[in-house]
Design a protein around this motif. Sequence first.
Motif, short mmCIF file in Angstrom:
data_model
loop_
_atom_site.label_atom_id
_atom_site.label_comp_id
_atom_site.label_asym_id
_atom_site.label_seq_id
_atom_site.Cartn_x
_atom_site.Cartn_y
_atom_site.Cartn_z
N UNK A 303 0.83 -1.20 0.00
CA UNK A 303 0.00 0.00 0.00
C UNK A 303 0.87 1.25 0.00
N UNK A 304 0.26 2.38 -0.40
CA UNK A 304 0.97 3.65 -0.37
C UNK A 304 0.25 4.60 0.58
N UNK A 305 1.04 5.39 1.28
CA UNK A 305 0.52 6.48 2.10
C UNK A 305 0.78 7.80 1.38
N UNK A 306 -0.23 8.62 1.31
CA UNK A 306 -0.10 9.98 0.76
C UNK A 306 -0.63 10.94 1.82
N UNK A 307 0.19 11.89 2.22
CA UNK A 307 -0.15 12.78 3.33
C UNK A 307 -0.55 11.98 4.56
N UNK A 308 0.09 10.84 4.75
CA UNK A 308 -0.09 10.05 5.96
C UNK A 308 -1.24 9.08 5.95
N UNK A 309 -2.04 9.03 4.88
CA UNK A 309 -3.21 8.17 4.85
C UNK A 309 -3.14 7.22 3.65
N UNK A 310 -3.76 6.07 3.81
CA UNK A 310 -3.83 5.09 2.73
C UNK A 310 -4.43 5.73 1.48
N UNK A 311 -3.75 5.54 0.34
CA UNK A 311 -4.20 6.19 -0.88
C UNK A 311 -4.16 5.27 -2.09
N UNK A 312 -3.77 4.01 -1.88
CA UNK A 312 -3.72 3.10 -3.02
C UNK A 312 -2.82 1.91 -2.75
N UNK A 313 -2.55 1.15 -3.80
CA UNK A 313 -1.76 -0.07 -3.68
C UNK A 313 -0.63 -0.07 -4.70
N UNK A 314 0.33 -0.99 -4.49
CA UNK A 314 1.44 -1.11 -5.42
C UNK A 314 1.87 -2.57 -5.53
#
Length: 367
Positions: A303-314
């Motif tokens: 998963x990816x964090x953007x601005x500290x929150x879950x925002x998607x997967x990889x």
Amino acid sequence: MTVLSLRELNRATLERQLLLRRSERSAVEVIDHLVGMQAQAPFPPYFGLWTRITGFRPDDLAQRLLDRSVVRIVLMRGTVHLVSATDCVLLRPLVQPIMDRSLRTNSQHRDEIADLDHVELAAAARELLDEQPRTAAQLGPLLAERWPGRQPASLAQAVRCLLPLVQVPPRAIWGRSGQPAYATAETWLGRPLATEPAMEDVLRRYLAAFGPATVADMQTWSGLTGLKAVASKLDLRSFRDENGRELLDLPDAPRPDPDVPSPPRFLPPFDNLLLSHKDRTRVMREDDRKRLFAVKNAVLPGTILVDGFLHGTWRIDRQKNSATLLVEPYRKLPEGDADAIEAEGRRLLEFAEPDADHDVQIAEVDQ
């Protein structure tokens, strides 16, 4: 009582998870700080350490597995964790209630082992495993010779609950493969399990890595119940979240400004950040939680964090001499974040696939 906003709670948790800035600590020190890393798949902890430690290399963990500084063993929530040798002998006795519950409730195996003498079964298995590490497929038939008519798989599963079994190398050594083979923790580490482990100390460490948190969060992380009485013995500070729930925390633990920047981070599959609170809104929206956990066979993606929150997967797709990092955002990325994600993604590929040509592809989303 002070109310912590969602962003304050988010930033406090990220700070303690070493996700606001990378740490200079060693791999063993970080594993200890995190009170272990979920590790039912062999390689996610390597990525979890890379995203938290400056200059981390695969050998920094592989060598610690080989020299027995760290081990993989079933612990919190009845799942495999990567922990230091010290935490292995401390934590394993504390989670025995989870293993006892599994013996009683595992519908696939319980009838096969219900009338067995568990002490006798554990002693027989320990003798076999102390001769040499064995896989479950090797151990089960040997036990079935002593208990004919019993399913070998059920006997091996019972031993997994009765004894502290570590998975030994080459399992989880970077670049190598191997079926899980087991040894008892005492023999592998050359030391006994703790006789009087203190749950109070473990809860303090949980808060240092995951707090502020509710008692329900502590129980979700550990898989244990009855922790309210344990927490009541601790000298803790109380807060409220925006929904009025009581949050407990160490008095001097860091609670950063909610506006402190949080750079994009790539988390591995099964990262404990996403699994260790009953209320997970501190790091993910409820609709994102449902989307993430609606996966086949409960196999979570990276998963990816953007601005500290879950925002998607990889995920990484390796084809011959090329490696492509495929990023799938849950929604449109904020302006400028795509560049930051691509840059961090290229660093991830340099770590994971150093001998390949690299490409980062971020899927487009409409909203």
